[in-house]
Design an enzyme around this catalytic site. Sequence first.
Site, PDB file in Angstrom:
ATOM      1  N   LYS A  38       1.574  19.405  -1.848  1.00  0.00           N
ATOM      2  CA  LYS A  38       2.228  18.402  -1.002  1.00  0.00           C
ATOM      3  C   LYS A  38       1.608  17.483  -0.781  1.00  0.00           C
ATOM      4  O   LYS A  38       0.323  17.077  -0.933  1.00  0.00           O
ATOM      5  CB  LYS A  38       2.733  19.368   0.347  1.00  0.00           C
ATOM      6  N   TYR A 264     -10.593 -10.241  12.693  1.00  0.00           N
ATOM      7  CA  TYR A 264      -9.348 -10.645  13.536  1.00  0.00           C
ATOM      8  C   TYR A 264      -9.875 -10.293  14.826  1.00  0.00           C
ATOM      9  O   TYR A 264     -10.528  -9.391  15.125  1.00  0.00           O
ATOM     10  CB  TYR A 264      -8.391  -9.806  13.236  1.00  0.00           C
TER      11      TYR A 264
END
Length: 369
Positions: A38, A264
């Site tokens: 998965k 940032y």
Amino acid sequence: MRKVGETTLILDLASLEHNYNYLRSKIDFETKFLGVVKAFAYGSDMVTIAHKLEQLGADYLAVAYVSEGILLREAGIQLPILVLHPLASNFEDLIEHHLEPSLYSRNILNQFLEAANAKKQKDYPVHIKFNTGLNRLGFSEADVNFIAEETKRNECIKIVSCFSHLAASEDKNERDFSIDQINSFKNLSSNLMDKLGYAPMRHMLNTSGIINYPEAQFEMVRSGIGLYGYGNQAEIDAELKAVATLKTIISQIHEIGANQSVGYNRAFRSSHNIKSATLPIGHADGIGRQYGKGKGVVTINNKKAPILGNVCMDMIMVDVTEIDCKEGDEAIVFGTEKSAEKFASNAGTISYEILTAISQRVKRVVTGA
């Protein structure tokens, strides 16, 4: 290990084979093996991994959702595929692609019976999920009579397995809880088999369960994270090999003066002269913001380079003040020498999260085929 010219996830199928053989060696010869693929095979490449497991002799595959199973069928995978969390809206597609649902509640069982009868199915293979303590999905003891009666009344389905999931199989402090789960599952499955009049396969063990509770291997075991090189225990990690190595390169090097900032929000501010390297990988590639401000560390020329300031969408900046490096040199985020578990633990998370977070825009390269 090949050199890269861009951010690349290198997948070593020889390591996958090693891990498969190691886990197989821990179970009886006749015990079946289910490989969990998965989430793009834990962030790697679901189709490639599934083909390799099929080649190696795995008996079953498991995915989370129907769409994942369809992808495997369209890629030519022939193995039985268990869908761990099917949704009723996808049952028609599930049947069309010969996928096998986990049925975990009265509602989902009734909805699948309706879909299977509408499609005029007979003895369609289904799996019954019991909740023995994880409290996520699963039938309870009070549902056993209902399951047996509905199965007998409807020839459209046949139960091919019943299963459950250990909640803390890697934690030796929770051994009593795990033993209680195993005993509960034994009782539930025996009760169901008595009422059905036949014996579906049983499976409960995940990777850590295979290692710690081999006496509860029943007719099949399931492994996900172990196939990809992680065992949730240091001594098991040492026996496994990382399948995925995440590499990138240095795009640019900057000289950062004292009292200057990087990134940032000026989240890093230098107290002295340093050297930074910008790498083309960021939170859009799976390196979340939690790895910023020194919690994430990459390796450049065998030396550690911590992330400076905040992780950007497409880039990170790392401290290379003490590293002899140049633009174009490789940086290893995780892999064989520095595991994904180690990279993740510095930020207070686990290997599963960093592995499955790697974006599909990151180039995959397969080796060891």
